[in-house]
Scaffold this motif. Structure first.
Motif, PDB file in Angstrom:
ATOM      1  N   ARG A 290       0.825  -1.206   0.000  1.00 41.00           N
ATOM      2  CA  ARG A 290       0.000   0.000   0.000  1.00 41.00           C
ATOM      3  C   ARG A 290       0.860   1.257   0.000  1.00 41.00           C
ATOM      4  O   ARG A 290       0.624   2.193  -0.769  1.00 41.00           O
ATOM      5  CB  ARG A 290      -0.909   0.002   1.224  1.00 41.00           C
ATOM      6  N   GLN A 291       1.877   1.298   0.856  1.00 44.94           N
ATOM      7  CA  GLN A 291       2.718   2.482   0.944  1.00 44.94           C
ATOM      8  C   GLN A 291       3.508   2.704  -0.346  1.00 44.94           C
ATOM      9  O   GLN A 291       3.693   3.842  -0.783  1.00 44.94           O
ATOM     10  CB  GLN A 291       3.671   2.365   2.133  1.00 44.94           C
ATOM     11  N   LEU A 292       3.978   1.622  -0.960  1.00 44.39           N
ATOM     12  CA  LEU A 292       4.657   1.765  -2.253  1.00 44.39           C
ATOM     13  C   LEU A 292       3.694   2.308  -3.304  1.00 44.39           C
ATOM     14  O   LEU A 292       4.086   3.107  -4.170  1.00 44.39           O
ATOM     15  CB  LEU A 292       5.222   0.415  -2.701  1.00 44.39           C
ATOM     16  N   GLY A 293       2.440   1.876  -3.221  1.00 47.33           N
ATOM     17  CA  GLY A 293       1.445   2.409  -4.149  1.00 47.33           C
ATOM     18  C   GLY A 293       1.221   3.900  -3.960  1.00 47.33           C
ATOM     19  O   GLY A 293       1.126   4.653  -4.933  1.00 47.33           O
ATOM     20  N   PHE A 294       1.173   4.352  -2.711  1.00 49.52           N
ATOM     21  CA  PHE A 294       1.006   5.779  -2.446  1.00 49.52           C
ATOM     22  C   PHE A 294       2.211   6.573  -2.939  1.00 49.52           C
ATOM     23  O   PHE A 294       2.058   7.679  -3.482  1.00 49.52           O
ATOM     24  CB  PHE A 294       0.804   6.010  -0.947  1.00 49.52           C
ATOM     25  N   LEU A 295       3.418   6.036  -2.746  1.00 43.44           N
ATOM     26  CA  LEU A 295       4.614   6.733  -3.226  1.00 43.44           C
ATOM     27  C   LEU A 295       4.603   6.829  -4.748  1.00 43.44           C
ATOM     28  O   LEU A 295       4.942   7.876  -5.318  1.00 43.44           O
ATOM     29  CB  LEU A 295       5.866   6.006  -2.739  1.00 43.44           C
ATOM     30  N   ALA A 296       4.240   5.741  -5.416  1.00 45.56           N
ATOM     31  CA  ALA A 296       4.172   5.764  -6.884  1.00 45.56           C
ATOM     32  C   ALA A 296       3.107   6.743  -7.366  1.00 45.56           C
ATOM     33  O   ALA A 296       3.288   7.439  -8.371  1.00 45.56           O
ATOM     34  CB  ALA A 296       3.886   4.359  -7.420  1.00 45.56           C
ATOM     35  N   LEU A 297       2.004   6.815  -6.646  1.00 46.83           N
ATOM     36  CA  LEU A 297       0.944   7.745  -7.032  1.00 46.83           C
ATOM     37  C   LEU A 297       1.403   9.189  -6.863  1.00 46.83           C
ATOM     38  O   LEU A 297       1.070  10.050  -7.686  1.00 46.83           O
ATOM     39  CB  LEU A 297      -0.291   7.483  -6.173  1.00 46.83           C
ATOM     40  N   ALA A 298       2.187   9.461  -5.824  1.00 45.34           N
ATOM     41  CA  ALA A 298       2.713  10.813  -5.632  1.00 45.34           C
ATOM     42  C   ALA A 298       3.664  11.205  -6.757  1.00 45.34           C
ATOM     43  O   ALA A 298       3.807  12.389  -7.069  1.00 45.34           O
ATOM     44  CB  ALA A 298       3.424  10.914  -4.286  1.00 45.34           C
ATOM     45  N   ILE A 314      -5.623  -7.251  -2.061  1.00 47.67           N
ATOM     46  CA  ILE A 314      -5.718  -8.717  -2.093  1.00 47.67           C
ATOM     47  C   ILE A 314      -5.206  -9.306  -0.785  1.00 47.67           C
ATOM     48  O   ILE A 314      -5.817 -10.203  -0.204  1.00 47.67           O
ATOM     49  CB  ILE A 314      -4.928  -9.278  -3.287  1.00 47.67           C
ATOM     50  N   LEU A 315      -4.083  -8.796  -0.298  1.00 52.75           N
ATOM     51  CA  LEU A 315      -3.489  -9.329   0.928  1.00 52.75           C
ATOM     52  C   LEU A 315      -4.263  -8.911   2.164  1.00 52.75           C
ATOM     53  O   LEU A 315      -4.281  -9.629   3.158  1.00 52.75           O
ATOM     54  CB  LEU A 315      -2.034  -8.862   1.038  1.00 52.75           C
ATOM     55  N   ASP A 316      -4.874  -7.749   2.123  1.00 49.55           N
ATOM     56  CA  ASP A 316      -5.643  -7.258   3.271  1.00 49.55           C
ATOM     57  C   ASP A 316      -6.928  -6.605   2.765  1.00 49.55           C
ATOM     58  O   ASP A 316      -6.958  -5.393   2.515  1.00 49.55           O
ATOM     59  CB  ASP A 316      -4.808  -6.254   4.079  1.00 49.55           C
ATOM     60  N   PRO A 317      -7.992  -7.380   2.607  1.00 48.39           N
ATOM     61  CA  PRO A 317      -9.243  -6.806   2.086  1.00 48.39           C
ATOM     62  C   PRO A 317      -9.820  -5.706   2.970  1.00 48.39           C
ATOM     63  O   PRO A 317     -10.663  -4.934   2.510  1.00 48.39           O
ATOM     64  CB  PRO A 317     -10.186  -8.021   2.025  1.00 48.39           C
ATOM     65  N   LYS A 318      -9.389  -5.622   4.221  1.00 51.94           N
ATOM     66  CA  LYS A 318      -9.901  -4.597   5.129  1.00 51.94           C
ATOM     67  C   LYS A 318      -9.129  -3.282   5.032  1.00 51.94           C
ATOM     68  O   LYS A 318      -9.416  -2.348   5.784  1.00 51.94           O
ATOM     69  CB  LYS A 318      -9.851  -5.111   6.568  1.00 51.94           C
ATOM     70  N   ASP A 319      -8.160  -3.213   4.145  1.00 50.59           N
ATOM     71  CA  ASP A 319      -7.381  -1.983   3.975  1.00 50.59           C
ATOM     72  C   ASP A 319      -8.222  -0.990   3.166  1.00 50.59           C
ATOM     73  O   ASP A 319      -8.186  -0.964   1.935  1.00 50.59           O
ATOM     74  CB  ASP A 319      -6.063  -2.299   3.260  1.00 50.59           C
ATOM     75  N   VAL A 320      -8.968  -0.168   3.879  1.00 52.71           N
ATOM     76  CA  VAL A 320      -9.904   0.748   3.222  1.00 52.71           C
ATOM     77  C   VAL A 320      -9.162   1.803   2.404  1.00 52.71           C
ATOM     78  O   VAL A 320      -9.568   2.148   1.287  1.00 52.71           O
ATOM     79  CB  VAL A 320     -10.806   1.416   4.278  1.00 52.71           C
ATOM     80  N   ALA A 321      -8.060   2.316   2.953  1.00 61.67           N
ATOM     81  CA  ALA A 321      -7.331   3.385   2.259  1.00 61.67           C
ATOM     82  C   ALA A 321      -6.806   2.912   0.908  1.00 61.67           C
ATOM     83  O   ALA A 321      -6.948   3.602  -0.110  1.00 61.67           O
ATOM     84  CB  ALA A 321      -6.176   3.878   3.125  1.00 61.67           C
ATOM     85  N   ALA A 322      -6.227   1.714   0.886  1.00 61.20           N
ATOM     86  CA  ALA A 322      -5.711   1.181  -0.377  1.00 61.20           C
ATOM     87  C   ALA A 322      -6.848   0.925  -1.362  1.00 61.20           C
ATOM     88  O   ALA A 322      -6.730   1.212  -2.559  1.00 61.20           O
ATOM     89  CB  ALA A 322      -4.921  -0.098  -0.122  1.00 61.20           C
TER      90      ALA A 322
END
Length: 679
Positions: A290-298, A314-322
């Motif tokens: 998730r954090q790598l995704g946010f960095l790439a999005l920035a 996929i790894l954490d379906p409860k990750d609302v932010a991702a």
């Protein structure tokens, strides 16, 4: 006709003479006039003109004004060369002057820097001396403030930082003596922040946390404390706790926390390295993806961002932010190009992963309108149907858990039965079913549920194996009864006789099974597994491609250790030996070998399934079927067959090794492939 009379000729002669005489006279007159003009004196009175008179005898220079014409005289080479030399000389003088001025300015600036540094150093020395004096008087708050001033004015002075750390440690000890453990812990953390090698501060921090009722040797506790400090904007203290957790247990979670701290301080490269190390340490760490995704999005890299966020969900379906960010990326892609079918396919997959099934179905309808023959449409809708079913089963499971905790055992059993009927190959549901049956006194069916749970997922269901073994120890079970129970459960798991014995709940399909003293060894061994037993496609987090990595190295039936040695495979304790194959079966095995030689793995799987209906307890056939399923790309089904083969013959190490390889490939496929990528 010409006149040639003598009178006429005489007249013409007289005319010629007169003309000649006139010409000579005029020539003499003109000559005399020319001589008179050359004889005119220079100081004669000027001719009349419109400008002022000029006296040429006074020796003054007259400046002739430039001509009004637009045509100017072109300078010659000598004038050009002279002008160039003059320009070069002027440029050299200007350059020398500028260089001298620059050197003077640099020297002046350097001198000012030296003076400023000396001034700051003197202020720092005075502050440090004052702090030491205050510390000797026990005025620690004032001493700490003075030490902080010294460090502020001279941050590179290590001794000043050591003095600050020592003052904070002493003040922390004072607070600890006053039983102010929270304040003392804060001081100890600040002391470690000033000087990480302050062993006394670290020791006192651990002691302080113990007196506060916290386990300072538990990495999760240190991370939890760090999260609390970060929530209170005490990032300095949070960093100390995360570093302590890293020293205790360098897990993927601690790497993520270190990356978060680096990201807060704007250290993007360092944060990226921490997140990548977290994934190396734990490939299933959803927070790191998730954090790598946010960095790439920035960095406006939507393709990498979508891939990383998808893995995180996929790894954490409860990750609302991702999940929200993943959906937002695809919504922007659809808004940018609404006529591109792949954008609607990607949005449908993102909505499905985040649980928005209605929105996913709407996107699939738009995709169908744009491209009815899109290869991802059928698979996407099939996975959406399974997702609906799984969500319904999860509701029944949640209801069953709630009712069970409230003591309503029968109602809990009814709910978990619904969940098991929807997803019979879910090990978690089978375990809860066993608990409910056991709580209601139905030990026979509870034993069957636990056995099913262990066969589906041996590694993560050791508690189920222990409960099953306890039931076997309480009431004796013969080897034949144990074999019958395993055969019946195995038959339902493989679906060989699904038309006669569908995989339903033990309550709906009870069987007279007793317990025995010992269970098969494989039931208690740890083996990787997939709870669902259903192959996932790219919309559910699985691989969208039937192909397998080229590095796969599975043994075929003929390459197994038993075939090489020529010895029979030993059976597990309490399980009969594999059944011998009839001549017709040998012919079928020959056909399987021919299909394998032609790489027709689907044909080999079909033949082996037919053989399996009469040889359910033959581990070799289960293993060979699993190998061909892997080659055909059916990873989940292959894992199930590998498990059964290992359970039937736990002494065959090749089966366990192949199972481990299959699980490794399955785990990589869950996080590697994506349903398209935004541009």
């Amino acid at each position: 006709m010409y006149c040639t009379s003598p009178d006429f000729q005489a007249k013409m002669t007289n005319v010629h003479k007169f003309i000649y005489t006139l010409a000579v006279a005029m020539s003499i007159q003109l000559g005399l006039a020319t001589e008179q003009a050359f004889a005119t004196k220079l100081n004669a009175a000027p001719l009349p003109h419109e400008r002022d008179s000029k006296d040429f005898s006074n020796g003054e220079e007259t400046v002739i004004p430039p001509s009004a014409t637009r045509f100017k005289r072109r300078p010659d080479a000598r004038e050009v060369e002279k002008q160039q030399k003059a320009d070069e000389l002027e440029a050299q003088k200007n350059a020398a002057l500028a260089k001298k001025q620059q050197l003077d300015a640099e020297a002046k600036a350097q001198q000012q820097q030296i003076e400023a540094y000396n001034k700051q150093a003197q202020i720092a020395i005075e502050a440090n001396n004052s702090a030491v004096a205050l510390g000797k008087q026990g005025r620690w708050m004032e001493a700490i403030a003075a030490h902080e001033k010294a460090v502020q004015y001279d941050p590179k002075n290590k001794q000043f930082r050591v003095n600050l750390s020592a003052a904070r440690t002493a003040f922390g000890q004072q607070r600890m003596a006053q039983k102010d453990y929270a304040g003392a812990a804060s001081m100890f953390r600040k002391a470690l922040s000033a000087a990480p090698d302050n062993g006394l501060a670290g020791k006192m921090l651990v002691e302080c946390m113990k007196k506060s009722g916290l386990d300072a040797t538990n990495a999760d506790v240190r991370i939890q404390v760090g999260d609390q400090l970060a929530g209170a904007n005490d990032f300095e203290g949070a960093a100390i706790e995360y570093q302590a957790a890293m020293q205790i247990e360098p897990s993927g979670k601690t790497y993520v926390k270190m990356g978060d701290m680096a990201y807060r301080y704007g250290q993007i490269t360092t944060a990226t390295n921490w997140y990548r190390q977290a994934i190396i340490k734990d490939p299933n760490c959803g927070a790191a993806h998730r954090q790598l995704g946010f960095l790439a999005l920035a960095q406006r890299d939507n393709t990498s961002a979508a891939a990383s966020l998808r893995k995180a969900v996929i790894l954490d379906p409860k990750d609302v932010a991702a999940g929200q960010q993943l959906v937002e990326i695809w919504r922007k892609q659809v808004a940018t190009n609404p006529l591109l079918a792949e954008n609607h396919l990607g949005l449908a997959g993102a909505l499905q992963l985040t649980g928005d099934f209605v929105g996913a179905e709407s996107s699939y309808r738009k995709l169908e309108a744009l491209d009815p023959k899109n290869p991802g449409l059928e698979a996407g809708r099939a996975s959406l149907s399974r997702a609906y079913q799984h969500a319904k089963a999860e509701k029944h499971k949640l209801a069953s858990t709630t009712l069970y905790n409230q003591g309503l055992r029968r109602e809990a059993l009814a709910e978990i039965n619904q969940a098991v009927m929807l997803e019979p190959r879910n090990a978690e549901y089978q375990f809860l079913l066993g608990e409910c049956l056991e709580a209601n006194g139905d030990y026979q069916n509870a034993h069957q549920a636990y056995l099913t749970c262990v066969l589906i997922d041996p590694e993560n269901n050791k508690e189920a194996a222990a409960r099953m073994k306890a039931m076997q120890n309480q009431s004796g079970m013969t080897a034949q009864q144990s074999q019958n129970a395993i055969s019946q459960v195995t038959n339902r798991l493989t679906g060989a006789n699904s038309q006669h014995s569908p995989l339903a709940t033990p309550q709906a399909q009870a069987m007279p099974v007793q317990t025995q003293q010992t269970a098969p060894a494989a039931l208690a061994q740890g083996m990787p597994t997939d709870n669902s037993g259903v192959r996932k496609n790219m919309f559910e987090g699985g691989s969208g491609s039937p192909t397998l990595p080229q590095t796969m190295n599975f043994r075929t039936h003929d390459e197994s250790e038993a075939a090489q040695s020529g010895t029979a495979v030993a059976a597990a304790p309490g399980i009969t030996a594999p059944q011998t194959t009839a001549p017709a079966a040998n012919d079928n095995l020959a056909k399987v070998s021919a299909c394998e030689a032609q790489k027709d793995y689907a044909g080999a799987v079909t033949i082996l399934r037919q053989l399996l209906s009469d040889n359910l307890q033959n581990p070799d056939i289960h293993h060979r079927l699993a190998v061909n399923l892997m080659s055909a790309g059916e990873i989940s089904e292959a894992i199930s067959e590998f498990r059964i083969a290992s359970a039937l013959n736990p002494k065959q190490k090749a089966y366990a090794e192949d199972l481990a390889r299959a699980m490794s490939i399955h785990k990589r496929s869950m996080t590697s492939d994506g349903a398209g990528a935004p541009q």
